[in-house]
Design an enzyme around this catalytic site. Structure first.
Site, PDB file in Angstrom:
ATOM      1  N   ASP A 174       0.899  -1.489  -0.239  1.00 50.52           N
ATOM      2  CA  ASP A 174      -0.293   0.104   0.196  1.00 50.52           C
ATOM      3  C   ASP A 174       0.871   1.312   0.044  1.00 50.52           C
ATOM      4  OD1 ASP A 174      -1.902  -1.510   0.014  1.00 50.52           O
ATOM      5  OD2 ASP A 174      -3.017  -0.772   2.320  1.00 50.52           O
TER       6      ASP A 174
ATOM      7  N   LYS B 117      -8.037   1.035  -5.550  1.00 46.42           N
ATOM      8  CA  LYS B 117      -9.028   0.353  -4.390  1.00 46.42           C
ATOM      9  C   LYS B 117     -10.829   1.113  -4.875  1.00 46.42           C
ATOM     10  CE  LYS B 117      -6.635  -1.506  -0.516  1.00 46.42           C
ATOM     11  NZ  LYS B 117      -6.936  -2.901  -0.199  1.00 46.42           N
TER      12      LYS B 117
ATOM     13  N   GLY C 225      -5.482  -3.027   8.888  1.00 45.08           N
ATOM     14  CA  GLY C 225      -4.968  -2.083   9.724  1.00 45.08           C
ATOM     15  C   GLY C 225      -5.439  -1.980  11.210  1.00 45.08           C
TER      16      GLY C 225
ATOM     17  N   ARG D 116      -6.089 -20.212   6.771  1.00 46.58           N
ATOM     18  CA  ARG D 116      -7.170 -21.775   6.816  1.00 46.58           C
ATOM     19  C   ARG D 116      -8.291 -22.108   6.595  1.00 46.58           C
ATOM     20  NH1 ARG D 116      -3.097 -24.795   9.772  1.00 46.58           N
ATOM     21  NH2 ARG D 116      -1.847 -23.472  11.189  1.00 46.58           N
TER      22      ARG D 116
ATOM     23  N   GLY E 250      -3.237  -7.520   7.874  1.00 46.07           N
ATOM     24  CA  GLY E 250      -2.803  -7.387   9.764  1.00 46.07           C
ATOM     25  C   GLY E 250      -0.894  -7.472   9.286  1.00 46.07           C
TER      26      GLY E 250
ATOM     27  N   GLY F 276      -0.845  -3.305   3.770  1.00 45.56           N
ATOM     28  CA  GLY F 276      -0.918  -2.335   4.297  1.00 45.56           C
ATOM     29  C   GLY F 276      -0.295  -2.163   4.413  1.00 45.56           C
ATOM     30  N   SER F 277      -0.980  -1.210   6.184  1.00 46.43           N
ATOM     31  CA  SER F 277      -0.331  -0.311   6.835  1.00 46.43           C
ATOM     32  C   SER F 277       0.787  -0.862   7.236  1.00 46.43           C
ATOM     33  CB  SER F 277      -1.678  -0.021   8.140  1.00 46.43           C
ATOM     34  OG  SER F 277      -2.737   0.106   7.726  1.00 46.43           O
TER      35      SER F 277
END
Lengths: 204, 294
Positions: B24, B81, B153, B165, B214, B235-236
């Protein structure tokens, strides 16, 4: 059995390994320099050439790959792999491996929305080959010893230069293994390679 | 005859991303850092998920100026996005020549009932999923690539692990089933029978499946690869860390060599502080992004 490596840093590795196996050769993923030992040929797959290059540098693969090229063993680059092999990359001061006598331009068909598939007539392959082009490069110019194998819409998309084979598209994304077979046929018989200090291709 | 936007061309683009990290970015400078670190693509957006979570309000497609700047800054593919079900945001991104659209639960959904009919577009789409049924529905609509939803996030890998999983366990179950059991499984999952037959015949999902939602450390990225992800979205995790350049490089290397634990130990040393994470139980049910879409 012929042992053929696939540079396995990133990209369409699995598809090439499967294609090699389907052609009756042993497929070997190559992540480290030691994986290059005892290979008869090597494929550089499609993926992102900038990402692959960074990993090649970081893991000290550049010199071993160039050494591999010096042995005269066949090397085949598809899309990003072709960019890695090329002597010249348009718009860049520096080549990657810089071993195949062609100049390539990256993303030369446009962005992803311009990506396409089309049937190709390829020298040495009987009948049309359905080729998938993804943000593909093309070969802008070739050296004297390079044989152009396919031109699409005026752009060179496949060529052979001595031990090196390169194409803009992704034969690995189709179930058609004829190009892999063609590449495997470039592997010389073991007895030829035992001749001291000479590549059988140096005569070409 | 030349054909654009075929399944092979759209899914093939995702195949080329395998084993890679998609990062990101919110501006051209971050995009260049990501490219130099070895990212296989960047996701252009206005705010990273952790900021969206903090700020609240409605999260929309990024200002086209930002996306355009990112596209000019790098030669690797640029994704962007669009809100779930927002036909016009998706068409705008396609018109701009974005390489991949993420119909993303990170943004506030525009439609709570219908996702985009993605097979109507030339540009390929990636979508989030938590289980095989959701994966099947998105592919049915034309998604060319999947990713776990995780919980965006948060810097907490637990939901991404759960989703990966879950999908993989359901894929294994379908492969092991006899063909006369597939119709009932299709009903139970909310997947089409043809899709389950395809999964069974292929022995895997028909499209690439990345991990997302995550990933905060090199070990997180390697964990997702270990669990069978084809690659990783971060992402973050990168630009909210202390040292984005080093985090970016370390996550790329850990993804490539995910089973080389000594190496991951080395490249995890002195990385600085990862993004501050959020524990799941502190997120109210209504604020879970993964519940968006179906």
């Amino acid at each position: 059995m012929k042992r053929v490596g696939v540079l396995a840093l990133q990209g369409a590795v699995r598809e090439h390994l499967q294609s090699i196996t389907a052609c009756g050769a042993e497929a070997v993923p190559v992540k480290w320099p030691k994986d290059l030992e005892r290979l008869d040929a090597l494929i550089l797959p499609g993926g992102e050439s900038t990402a692959m290059r960074r990993l090649i540098d970081h893991y000290g693969l550049m010199d071993p790959l160039r050494e591999f090229a010096k042995t005269g063993k066949p090397m085949f680059g598809t899309c990003a792999g072709l960019i890695l092999l090329a002597k010249t990359v348009v718009g860049s001061n520096e080549a990657h491996l810089g071993v195949m006598d062609v100049a390539v331009e990256r993303n030369s068909f446009g962005r992803q929305v311009d990506s396409f598939e089309a049937p190709l007539e390829i020298k040495g392959i009987d009948g049309a080959f359905e080729a998938v082009f993804i943000r593909a490069p093309h070969i802008v110019s070739v050296g004297l010893s390079t044989e152009v194998l396919c031109v699409h819409n005026g752009k060179i998309v496949m060529a052979k230069s001595g031990q090196f084979l390169g194409c803009s598209f992704h034969p690995e994304l189709t179930e058609d293994h004829r190009i892999t077979k063609y590449f495997l046929s470039m592997i010389p018989h073991k007895s030829d390679l035992l001749l001291p200090n000479r590549s059988i291709y140096s005569k070409v | 005859m030349t054909q654009h936007g075929t399944d092979r061309v759209k899914r093939g683009m995702a195949e080329m991303q395998k084993g890679g990290v998609i990062m990101d970015v919110v501006n051209a400078e971050q995009a260049r850092i990501a490219e130099a670190a070895g990212a296989t693509a960047v996701m252009a957006l206005e705010r990273v998920p952790s900021d969206i979570r903090r700020d609240g309000g409605v999260a929309r497609m990024a200002d086209p100026r930002i996306t355009e700047e990112v596209m000019k800054a790098v030669s690797i593919p640029v994704m962007a996005k669009a809100r779930i079900g927002h036909i016009v945001e998706a068409r705008i991104l396609e018109a701009m020549g974005v390489d991949y659209i993420d119909e993303s639960e990170v943004l506030t959904p525009a439609d709570e009932e219908f996702h985009l009919l993605k097979n109507q577009y030339t540009v390929p789409f990636v979508c989030g999923c938590r289980n095989l049924g959701e994966a099947a529905r998105r592919i049915g609509e034309g998604a060319s690539m999947l990713r776990t939803k995780g919980e965006p996030g948060t810097g907490n890998i637990v939901e991404a692990v759960r989703h990966l999983r879950q999908v993989n366990a359901e894929v294994r179950k379908v492969i092991a089933m006899s063909e006369d059991e597939l119709m009932t499984e299709a009903r139970n999952l909310g997947a089409s029978y043809e899709f389950l037959k395809e999964v069974k015949n292929l022995g895997r999902l028909p499209v690439v499946n990345f991990a997302a939602g995550g990933v905060a450390t090199p070990a997180d990225a390697a964990l997702m690869m270990e669990l069978g992800a084809d690659g990783v979205f971060v992402g973050s995790g990168i630009f909210k860390s202390d040292n984005p350049e080093r985090f970016a490089r370390a996550i790329v290397e850990a993804t490539t060599h995910y089973q080389d634990y000594k190496l991951i130990a080395e490249l995890s040393k002195d990385l600085g502080i990862a993004m501050k994470g959020i524990e799941m139980s502190t997120i109210a049910a209504g604020e879970r992004m993964q519940e968006r879409g179906w």
